[in-house]
Structure formats: C-alpha cells, structure tokens
Design an enzyme around this catalytic site. Structure first.
Site, PDB file in Angstrom:
ATOM      1  N   ASP A 524      20.721  42.472 -42.131  1.00 14.55           N
ATOM      2  CA  ASP A 524      21.669  42.387 -41.010  1.00 14.55           C
ATOM      3  C   ASP A 524      20.599  43.343 -39.947  1.00 14.55           C
ATOM      4  O   ASP A 524      19.666  43.763 -39.836  1.00 14.55           O
ATOM      5  CB  ASP A 524      22.789  43.296 -41.240  1.00 14.55           C
ATOM      6  N   GLU A 527      17.992  41.774 -34.782  1.00 15.58           N
ATOM      7  CA  GLU A 527      17.942  41.135 -33.557  1.00 15.58           C
ATOM      8  C   GLU A 527      16.905  41.673 -33.018  1.00 15.58           C
ATOM      9  O   GLU A 527      16.148  40.665 -32.026  1.00 15.58           O
ATOM     10  CB  GLU A 527      19.104  41.600 -32.711  1.00 15.58           C
ATOM     11  N   ASP A 600      30.420  39.811 -35.459  1.00 15.99           N
ATOM     12  CA  ASP A 600      31.688  40.822 -35.625  1.00 15.99           C
ATOM     13  C   ASP A 600      32.935  40.164 -34.728  1.00 15.99           C
ATOM     14  O   ASP A 600      33.154  40.574 -33.529  1.00 15.99           O
ATOM     15  CB  ASP A 600      31.150  42.079 -34.748  1.00 15.99           C
TER      16      ASP A 600
END
EC number: 3.2.1.207
Length: 923
Positions: A524, A527, A600
């Site tokens: 996770d 980015e 999300d």
C-alpha cells in the site's frame, strides 16, 4: 511565437484560485488544478493560442526525413525565443510486430549530454519510461510488413501491417501524421500543431515571464519545487477520426466513456490527470488523479477499435474534446496530451477489433497475470484485526456460519511500532502457529508492507536501507529523503537502484521475515504517499538512483516497488509458486505482477455506483484484476447498502471486504438475519462461479482481454450501448450483470443489446427483445442474466476455501440460442498454485451444443499436454447438465473427443431440463 507569454493572465487567476480554493471536495485544495501546474498551464495556453490563430503551423519545422528498413527517421528544428539558437529534436516512426507503430521524439542537446545543470548529480538526458520498464525489449522493429509507397517533396506514404490494410501518411509542412485503415483515416497526430518539447535553457537566461510561468521553480500549498533542469515538458494532440467514444486513462472516478474537458454542459472544466496520489474520501465523477496511472486510450465505433499508449512516467494531463466527424451525424474526438518531463514515446494500435488492440498492447506492456486460484475467492480485511486470537476467532466464525472465504488480512497495526517485516509480539506472539492453523483449512494470511521505512537505527530494515545507501535522496542528492508516514519519520526505498530492489525482495525470505508459505503481500501507500508532502506525495525534486528527479519517474514508483516484491516472492517460492500481491499504485504492465483495488471509497450509494465504471476502465486499460472495498472504506453502511455492495462485489475480479479503523466491525454475519443468510448465498454464488472466473483470467493472461467486458466490447455494433457503464459481462461467459446501486428498489431495468434470449440465473425466466427489460431485484438477489448461446460451467459444492474445490465435479448450464438452438463454452483448469501450466500441466475443454448433441473436445494448445497431469485429472467429471430453452427435449447425445478418439452415448433429460450424472469425465 513566444507561447510562454500567453499564460500570464491565467497565472494570475491561478493564484486567486489557490488563495480562495474550491468548495468542491473536502481535500481538493491539496491537489493541483491544471492552471496550478506550470507545465500544464503552458501547454494549455499553446492549445488556446492555436484556436485563436488557426493559420499557425506549430513550434517545429522539419529539418530532414528519410525511410529505411521499417523506420522513418527525421529531425525537427526550433528557434529559441530570442532567435539566436537553433534546437534540434530527432524523431522516428517505427513499424513493429503485431501491427503496432511507434512515434518517438527526443531532444538532441539533452540526449548527447551537452547541457549543464547546476546539480551535476542529475542525468542530462530525458527519462525514457519504455527502457526502464522493459517495453523496448518487446518493441521489435519489423520492417518486413512496411513498404514505402510514395515519397514526394511534401509527404511520405507507407503501407504496413500483416494484411496490408494500414497506411501512414507523413505530411512535412506543417508536420502531421495520419494513420489510415482501408483508406479511411483513423488516428491523426499533430493536426492542431500542438507538438511540443520544451528545449533546454540555461537558468541564467530566465526571464520574469518564464518565472511567472513556473519554468524554473514553483510553489504550491507552501511547498517549493526547485526545478533544477528547467522546463522540459512534452505534448501532442491526437485525434480519433469518426470516433465519438473514447475510454481508458485510469485511474479516475469518471464515466466509462470519457467526458469532454472543455467546460461543456456534460463534461468537466479540468483535464484528466495522471499523477498517482493518496486521495482519501475522493469525489465520484471527477477527472482528478487517483492511485494509478495508465496512459492508454481506446476509441470505439461500430465494429472498429483503435488505441494509443503514451509511454511517459511523469505527471500527465489529457484534454478531451468532441467535434463533428467526417460522416453525417458522427463525432470525432480530439485529445491533447502533455507530460512534465521525459521523452515523447507513443504507440499506435489500429485494431481493427478490440481483441486486436488488447493482444498487441498487452504483448508490449506485459500480459495480465494468471493468479493463484485462492486469490479470486473472497478476502476478509479490516484496519485492523488486533491479535492472533482475533484472527483465529474470525476464521472460526466463518466456519460456524458456513460462509466460504480464502484470506484474512492484517493492516499496519500487526507490525511492531509499524516497522514492517516485524511482528508486535504482544498481540502476535506466534505468527507461524497462526499461519499453520489457517493453512490447515487451505486459507491464507495477507499482510501489509509499505515502501516507507521507519527511520530507526535499532530497526534492522532501516539500518540496512541507510547503511547500504538504498534510500531515495532529497534534492541535495546527498541526504536521505525524510518525511512522515504511518511509522512517523520515515525514509523511502529507492526501487530504481537494482541492488535496492533485490534487497527489498530478500526481506520476504523466511529467514528474514517470520512467515510461512501461505502468507502473501499487500503493498500500500506506494504512489508514494507522504504525510504532509506536496499533494500527499514526494517532492518532485527528490533524487533517485541514476540521477533522476522524482518528477521523471513518479507514476512508475509503485510499479517498481511491486516488481521488487514480485521477484522476492518468486525467489522465496523457488520459482515454482505464483505469488499474490495487492497494490494500490500501478502503471501499464503492473497487471503482470499484482491485483489492485480502487482505494479509499466511502460507504455511500454514490461510491458504490462509481466503483463500476472505475473497475471497468481499469480492466480495458490492462489492470484486469481490480476491485473496490466492500462495503466502502470510510463510514458505516446500513444493512441495505451492505448487502447491495456484496451483490456488486461478487462480480468484481478482486473481491475484498475492508474498512477503516474507526468503523464498526462489519464481518458478513454481524448484521444478523435476514442479512447474514443473504450475504452467505452471495458468497456461495461467487464460489460456484470460480471455474468461470478462472477461465476468464486465463483468457486475460493469454490474450490481454479484460475480465469484465463493458457493453461496447460484447456488442461492438450496438451504438446504444457504447456509453453504458452500469452493467457488464463476466468475460465471454455470457453472464450479464446489472448491480443494484440505488436504495429502496426491488426491480431494475437491464439493457439488452440484441434479440437473443436471456435467462435469469436465479429462476430461469426468459427475457428477449432488444431494448430495456425490467427484472426482479429484491435485496440479496443480484440481477444476472445468462445470454442464449452460452454454456456456463460451475462447481456447485461449496467448500471452506477455493483450493478445496479442485477435485469437485462440474455442472454445465446450457442456455440455447434463440435461433439455431445451439450454445458453446469452454473451461480452463490447472493446479491453481504453481507455474506448471507453462509446462503443459493444464486442461482446456471446449463444450458445444447443437441439434441435441453436446460435444466436449480437448482444446489443449502449446506447450504439449503433460500426460502425467492429464492422468491425474481422470476423476474430474460433469455431474449435472441443465438445459434452458428446450423444454420439450427428452434426451441428448453426448460426444467426447479426446486425442482424436470419439466416444458417444445417449442420456435422458428430465421434465425440468436436467441431466443427472451423465458419466461425462473430462479426461
């Protein structure tokens, strides 16, 4: 033309916007608009200038051009703004295998290293994403199918392609490239003359006007970007001629058919943006950036598809505008692409079918993975399961309530002080014992491991990362980039250093991380996400291995992270076992390594609706193994939304429940009856359909197809369906799904694109006739129709986990077509775990039904079938056959063709259309 001066007024407007912000979206002010991003503003100003000066011929003149052995080579020239210097830009148009054409352009001074930067640590050339990602190895020039037809003083014409259907016409002045199929224009480059590559300028030459336009530095949200290389953006206009619908460029929450970005009533005021960010509580129906970036765009019209792939890893914006097409009542789509840095590298695909596009595109960037079987089952996750006891209690409860599931997940709290590759021994004292208990039921544990590493000298991962000099550097190029993330002060792994990537992979070894064979990985925040960083990410002037600024590589940082994880897990499994990885960030080609989820979401009907076009867009752009958190990450869904989200999610390729730490617990039994029973049956539908899902993944892996087919892909001739994005098909199985995404309804309208008969999967009700049909949709019953002409293959016995079904028999559901009363389908099988399918250890069975004869045929292809594997599957059989649409038939003939040996026998059909125990074995 000094195009930099055009944007002064817009620059002032952007400052006003930055001060007063926007009232839309709780966190929109943290992210740039196009007007706040200097390079985007400059390129949009160029487009505005062109519209106001239609006789303008662009920034470049052609210096030279020639053709040889499948490559058009040339040089552009451009005068500097003061007229004192001439800048040269070599370009090429290459004809590749699979009927692909590649247009490349670079800057001679940077390519040859004759520029001077204040920081000598920076690489002088432009970043080439295709080289970094290995695309060049698959982009082989194939001049055999390219032939120069004509060259004059004004143009050059080349015919290419395996069937000679494609033509490229290069016009010299003003420069334009037109791609034709069968003599009709399909894609045009630089028709509006927006080709742009900002040439190198010494910093000492900068002017106040350039300063105002963000050419040498910028400040946004109090973050300063030093831009030591100056302006280096690239841009190009691409027109899809006679195509009114374009798709792709994920990841966004927009509609499937992309909207205009020119302030039209039905469109947006902002371009589509590709800049991977940590975007929480995001807006639905927006062109804003999300977690992934794939600069792939597909255009479709009746029975025709084309596409382009813009291979650039920097921040990118895409404007979309519709205009009148060459045919009566038709539209063309004009697009404008611009990136902050890098080379110009564009791949063009002329189809003519969508399947041709996907084959060629996936051959270039990498085929989607064939996942382990367990990973297409149900995943149970939340932030956080707090202890071993909690994990095992949830696991046991699934058995108690008789619900199948395959994996349970651990978010960041399992790790000691959020130090990845460690366990909090107070709550997880014996992780291996916990893993063994899960493994006894063929279940898996998936843990989160993020690329930010707690800056702690007493933490072995941090110490090694820093001691080995494997961390990303700040703009000095000397000090490690330090910022905050989940563990507090952190440093980031520099995956562009091959040694750092290999080191990251080594951390997954069993002697480095206390784990076992049934533990898999969730990467996770890749980015990368940076708390209180510019746009929630890393400073663009941070420096990576090789002397690249973060701006050059931003959109592939997550991909490189996943690449390191994948290679580490391959090594951990000694090359035999297929890894499972979930990623949030992705780029073209990431689908060969991992699944993704769309981040999300909120527990709202709007976010449920928005998840469908997002997942569909990811799929057609190559990120096939995609899904959304059930039932939304933030918030507490009511029972109706909870069940409806499960109804939808059993038809996501990736199916995981997940929730924020502040939400109430929402395991699928906690809402009580009747909701527990409703969700139980939905989970069982997913597991019954695992053979169908696995076969769809096989098609994706071998041909690059999406897992979910949008309406336009299944019915390429039906214009009414080209923009439909609230229903879809599961691969080529014939299953048409229309999730319920609004509250308080008990029926729904499904659009049927043809006159074929469709059968309700629940009660076999027949629907026929092109147009809209109303079907029942009470809570717990997801509307699913099986299109006539298809054979659906399922396993009806419900086990605890997917791997436990591998020896179970199959059920065939034959939905006969309206005309001809025939049907077909096929089944792919392997061990669901290893790479042995590459050695021929798999089965493919093609089923066809016509004139009362059901034929099963071995369709195994290369490599040759493994006799040992084939023999091991002799127990597999079809235990039941259901026939829809032939109520009067009392018997059928079964024909089995294996290794050219034909066996036939007759079986009886009962009054319900069922054949029990037909004695049909797969081998």
């Amino acid at each position: 033309m000094r195009y930099h001066g055009i944007c002064w007024f817009i620059f002032q407007a952007a400052i006003i916007f930055a001060i007063f912000g926007s009232c839309q979206g709780a966190f929109r002010h943290q992210f740039k608009t196009a007007e706040q991003d200097g390079f985007a503003r400059r390129n949009r100003d160029l487009a505005k200038f062109q519209k106001e000066n239609l006789n303008w011929n662009g920034l470049f003149q052609l210096n030279s051009i020639s053709y040889n052995s499948g490559v058009v080579s040339g040089v552009f020239e451009q005068q500097s703004e003061n007229g004192e210097n001439q800048h040269l830009f070599p370009f090429s148009i290459s004809f590749l295998k699979n009927d692909v054409v590649r247009f490349q352009m670079d800057e001679k001074s940077r390519l040859e290293g004759t520029v001077e930067y204040e920081k000598n640590i920076l690489t002088k050339r432009r970043f080439d994403a295709s080289t970094e990602l290995g695309f060049n190895e698959r982009a082989e020039v194939y001049g055999k199918d390219a032939h120069l037809l004509e060259q004059t003083s004004t143009s050059l014409t080349i015919r290419y392609g395996s069937h000679g259907r494609f033509t490229v016409i290069v016009t010299f002045s003003p420069f334009k490239v037109e791609f034709q199929r069968d003599g009709e224009p399909q894609v045009v480059l630089n028709e509006r003359h927006l080709l742009n590559m900002e040439y190198y300028r010494p910093k000492s030459s900068r002017t106040p006007e350039q300063e105002a336009n963000g050419m040498w530095d910028e400040t946004f949200d109090n973050f300063h970007d030093s831009k030591p290389k100056g302006p280096e953006s690239v841009g190009l206009d691409i027109k899809f001629v006679d195509y009114g619908n374009v798709y792709g460029v994920p990841e966004h929450t927009s509609s499937l058919s992309l909207k205009e970005t020119n302030n039209s009533d039905a469109g947006y005021t902002e371009p589509y943006r590709l800049y991977n960010v940590d975007l929480f509580e995001y807006e639905v129906d927006s062109p804003m950036s999300q977690y992934g970036a794939i600069p792939f765009m597909q255009a479709h019209k009746p029975n025709s598809d084309v596409a382009v792939f813009w291979s650039n890893a920097a921040a990118t914006w895409i404007d979309v505008e519709k205009e009148s097409g060459p045919s009566p009542h038709s539209q063309s789509t004009s697009t404008h692409w611009y990136s902050e840095s890098g080379t110009l590298d564009l791949f063009i695909f002329l189809g003519p079918k969508a399947s041709d596009v996907y084959e060629s595109y996936s051959a270039l960037v990498g085929r989607p993975l064939l996942p382990p079987l367990f990973s297409i089952g149900y995943h149970q996750c939340r932030w956080n399961y707090v202890s071993e006891e909690d994990v095992l209690n949830v696991d046991a409860k699934f058995d108690e309530v008789d619900m199948p599931y395959d994996t349970i997940w651990l978010d960041i709290e399992y790790a000691s002080k959020r130090r990845y590759f460690t366990w909090d021994k107070a709550t997880f004292p014996n992780p291996k014992a916990m893993l063994e208990k899960l493994d006894s039921k063929s279940r898996k544990l998936i843990v989160i491991l993020d690329p930010h590493i707690k800056n702690d000298p007493n933490y072995f991962v941090s110490k090694e990362l820093i001691d080995y000099n494997y961390a990303v550097k700040d703009k000095s190029g000397v000090d490690n980039y330090n910022a905050d993330c989940w563990p507090g002060n952190s440093v980031w792994v520099d995956f562009f250093n091959p040694e750092a990537q290999a080191w990251w992979g080594s951390l997954y070894e069993f002697d480095r991380f206390e784990s076992d064979k049934n533990l898999w990985i969730w990467n996770d925040m890749n980015e990368p996400s940076v708390f209180r960083g510019p746009e929630t990410s890393m400073h663009r002037d941070a420096i990576h291995y090789g002397g690249w600024e973060h701006r050059d590589i931003h959109n592939i940082y997550g991909h490189k992270c996943i690449n390191g994880t994948y290679n580490g897990l391959i090594k951990r499994g000694e090359g035999a076992v297929r890894p499972f990885i979930l990623t949030r960030s992705f780029f073209a080609g990431t689908s060969a390594l991992a699944a993704n989820w769309i981040g999300d979401t909120m527990t709202t009907w709007e976010h449920l609706r928005g998840s469908i076009p997002t997942v569909l867009t990811n799929g057609i752009s190559g990120m096939a193994f995609s899904g959304a958190d059930v039932a939304g990450f933030f918030g507490n869904p009511d029972a109706e939304l909870f069940v409806r989200w499960y109804e939808t999610a059993i038809f996501y390729p990736f199916f995981r429940a997940h929730a924020h730490i502040d939400t109430k617990r929402r395991e699928p039994w906690l809402y009580g009856e009747p909701y527990t029973s409703l969700v139980r049956e939905l989970l069982r539908i997913r597991y019954r359909l695992l053979p169908t899902w696995y076969t769809a993944f096989y098609n994706s892996h071998t041909h690059g197809f999406p897992i979910l087919y949008p309406q336009f892909l299944m019915h390429p001739e039906d214009e009414e369906g080209f923009a439909i994005d609230d229903q879809f098909y599961v691969g080529d199985s014939g299953l048409l799904v229309k999730p319920v995404t609004h509250p308080s309804i008990d029926k729904i309208t499904i659009y049927l694109a043809d006159d074929e008969v469709y059968f309700d999967l629940h009660d076999h009700t027949e629907y026929a006739g092109k147009g809209h049909q109303v079907v029942p949709a009470p809570l717990g019953r997801v509307p699913v129709l099986l299109r006539g002409g298809n054979i659906l293959i399922t396993r009806e016995r419900i086990r605890r986990a997917a791997e436990l079904t591998r020896n179970d028999p199959f059920t065939l559901t034959i939905a006969v077509s309206k005309i001809g009363k025939n049907a077909s389908g096929f089944l792919y099988l392997d061990d669901g775990v290893t790479f042995n399918y590459k050695k021929g250890e798999y089965l493919i069975r093609h089923f066809s039904y016509e004139n009362g004869i059901l034929t099963m045929k071995d369709s195994h292809s290369n490599p040759p079938v493994s006799p040992k594997y084939s023999s091991s599957q002799k127990h597999l059989k079809v235990e039941r056959i259901n026939i829809y649409g032939e109520q009067t038939r009392k018997s059928i003939k079964i024909r089995k063709i294996i290794d050219s040996e034909v066996t036939e026998w007759d079986v009886s059909v009962d009054d319900s259309g069922c054949i029990r125990n037909p004695q049909l074995f797969l081998v």
